[in-house]
Design a protein around this motif. Structure first.
Motif, PDB file in Angstrom:
ATOM      1  N   LEU A  91      27.978   0.267 -47.242  1.00 49.05           N
ATOM      2  CA  LEU A  91      28.473  -0.028 -48.583  1.00 49.05           C
ATOM      3  C   LEU A  91      28.167  -1.487 -48.868  1.00 49.05           C
ATOM      4  O   LEU A  91      28.732  -2.378 -48.230  1.00 49.05           O
ATOM      5  CB  LEU A  91      29.977   0.223 -48.662  1.00 49.05           C
ATOM      6  CG  LEU A  91      30.671  -0.206 -49.955  1.00 49.05           C
ATOM      7  CD1 LEU A  91      30.208   0.650 -51.133  1.00 49.05           C
ATOM      8  CD2 LEU A  91      32.180  -0.118 -49.799  1.00 49.05           C
ATOM      9  N   LEU A  92      27.236  -1.732 -49.797  1.00 48.80           N
ATOM     10  CA  LEU A  92      26.905  -3.107 -50.171  1.00 48.80           C
ATOM     11  C   LEU A  92      27.873  -3.580 -51.245  1.00 48.80           C
ATOM     12  O   LEU A  92      28.162  -2.861 -52.203  1.00 48.80           O
ATOM     13  CB  LEU A  92      25.463  -3.202 -50.663  1.00 48.80           C
ATOM     14  CG  LEU A  92      24.381  -2.851 -49.651  1.00 48.80           C
ATOM     15  CD1 LEU A  92      22.994  -3.063 -50.239  1.00 48.80           C
ATOM     16  CD2 LEU A  92      24.544  -3.650 -48.360  1.00 48.80           C
ATOM     17  N   LEU A  93      28.356  -4.802 -51.076  1.00 44.28           N
ATOM     18  CA  LEU A  93      29.322  -5.384 -51.991  1.00 44.28           C
ATOM     19  C   LEU A  93      28.794  -6.752 -52.418  1.00 44.28           C
ATOM     20  O   LEU A  93      28.621  -7.624 -51.565  1.00 44.28           O
ATOM     21  CB  LEU A  93      30.670  -5.516 -51.279  1.00 44.28           C
ATOM     22  CG  LEU A  93      31.880  -5.731 -52.150  1.00 44.28           C
ATOM     23  CD1 LEU A  93      33.096  -5.151 -51.475  1.00 44.28           C
ATOM     24  CD2 LEU A  93      32.085  -7.166 -52.464  1.00 44.28           C
ATOM     25  N   PRO A  94      28.500  -6.945 -53.711  1.00 39.58           N
ATOM     26  CA  PRO A  94      27.925  -8.217 -54.172  1.00 39.58           C
ATOM     27  C   PRO A  94      28.991  -9.312 -54.279  1.00 39.58           C
ATOM     28  O   PRO A  94      29.868  -9.251 -55.137  1.00 39.58           O
ATOM     29  CB  PRO A  94      27.339  -7.866 -55.541  1.00 39.58           C
ATOM     30  CG  PRO A  94      28.200  -6.735 -56.032  1.00 39.58           C
ATOM     31  CD  PRO A  94      28.629  -5.976 -54.800  1.00 39.58           C
ATOM     32  N   PHE A 101      34.095  -5.401 -57.339  1.00 39.69           N
ATOM     33  CA  PHE A 101      34.829  -5.058 -56.120  1.00 39.69           C
ATOM     34  C   PHE A 101      35.592  -3.745 -56.282  1.00 39.69           C
ATOM     35  O   PHE A 101      35.646  -2.932 -55.359  1.00 39.69           O
ATOM     36  CB  PHE A 101      35.793  -6.170 -55.712  1.00 39.69           C
ATOM     37  CG  PHE A 101      35.128  -7.464 -55.292  1.00 39.69           C
ATOM     38  CD1 PHE A 101      33.753  -7.614 -55.251  1.00 39.69           C
ATOM     39  CD2 PHE A 101      35.908  -8.550 -54.939  1.00 39.69           C
ATOM     40  CE1 PHE A 101      33.149  -8.813 -54.869  1.00 39.69           C
ATOM     41  CE2 PHE A 101      35.328  -9.749 -54.545  1.00 39.69           C
ATOM     42  CZ  PHE A 101      33.953  -9.876 -54.512  1.00 39.69           C
ATOM     43  N   GLN A 102      36.183  -3.520 -57.446  1.00 35.48           N
ATOM     44  CA  GLN A 102      36.915  -2.272 -57.685  1.00 35.48           C
ATOM     45  C   GLN A 102      35.959  -1.080 -57.639  1.00 35.48           C
ATOM     46  O   GLN A 102      36.303  -0.024 -57.109  1.00 35.48           O
ATOM     47  CB  GLN A 102      37.653  -2.309 -59.024  1.00 35.48           C
ATOM     48  CG  GLN A 102      38.876  -3.198 -59.029  1.00 35.48           C
ATOM     49  CD  GLN A 102      39.923  -2.765 -58.034  1.00 35.48           C
ATOM     50  OE1 GLN A 102      40.135  -3.429 -57.025  1.00 35.48           O
ATOM     51  NE2 GLN A 102      40.591  -1.668 -58.286  1.00 35.48           N
ATOM     52  N   ALA A 103      34.766  -1.251 -58.211  1.00 33.98           N
ATOM     53  CA  ALA A 103      33.774  -0.173 -58.174  1.00 33.98           C
ATOM     54  C   ALA A 103      33.376   0.133 -56.735  1.00 33.98           C
ATOM     55  O   ALA A 103      33.234   1.303 -56.356  1.00 33.98           O
ATOM     56  CB  ALA A 103      32.553  -0.545 -59.007  1.00 33.98           C
ATOM     57  N   ALA A 104      33.223  -0.901 -55.926  1.00 34.76           N
ATOM     58  CA  ALA A 104      32.872  -0.696 -54.515  1.00 34.76           C
ATOM     59  C   ALA A 104      33.985   0.053 -53.792  1.00 34.76           C
ATOM     60  O   ALA A 104      33.720   0.965 -52.996  1.00 34.76           O
ATOM     61  CB  ALA A 104      32.596  -2.038 -53.835  1.00 34.76           C
TER      62      ALA A 104
END
Length: 180
Positions: A91-94, A101-104
């Motif tokens: 899971l990549l988190l920008p 962050f909520q979408a991740a």
């Protein structure tokens, strides 16, 4: 005998999924990028609408297949198709887009509902001036009960950092196999 390990690379729009796969794949990546026509166009001109596919040879008769998901939840039917046959996922988190962050977290929950497989969170864009510190991101996720997996900081266009992240995931997959 042939062995294929299937790894899904997922995350919100602009996290670096396609770049990750293009950077490390030994074959020309199969992609489904199209011109962005929704709010995604504010972040980047093109977006993945089905999946990306790349491959790495791990040894004689053993391959790692990499499947990149679209970032928009309107394409979650592809998330569902890809995660069900995966052996593990990243899971990549920008780090530079805290609004993502909520979408991740939602993507992680979606995946965990469908498959109990190893996961590594890869924190990208840490060199951006607006990036959150990786430790702060971990704290944010811990506060919501989402920090139950290994983390890696990586650059999606840097083969050694991608290889380290994949190695961390493969170690998780091997540990799970050793227990079974």
């Amino acid at each position: 005998m042939q062995h294929i390990l299937r790894v899904v690379v997922t995350g919100p729009v602009g996290a670096g999924k396609s770049t990750f796969i293009r950077t490390i794949s030994e074959i020309e990546v199969v992609d489904t990028d199209r011109k962005a026509t929704d709010e995604t166009a504010d972040l980047k001109p093109d977006t993945t609408v089905a999946m990306d596919f790349g491959r790495l040879t791990l040894g004689d008769g053993m391959w790692l297949h990499l499947y990149g998901t679209p970032g928009q939840d309107r394409f979650n039917f592809m998330w569902d198709l890809l995660i069900r046959r995966a052996h593990g996922y990243i899971l990549l988190l920008p780090a530079h887009r805290p609004g993502q962050f909520q979408a991740a977290k939602a993507i992680k929950s979606f995946m965990q509902e469908r498959a109990t497989i190893p996961l590594v969170v890869g924190i990208t864009h840490v060199d951006h001036p607006d990036a959150w510190d990786p430790e702060d991101i971990k704290l944010f996720l811990e506060e919501s009960g989402q920090a139950d997996c290994p983390y890696a900081t990586l650059h999606a266009n840097d083969p050694p950092s991608i290889a380290q992240t994949l190695l961390l995931l493969v170690e998780q997959m091997m540990a799970l196999t050793a227990v079974e």
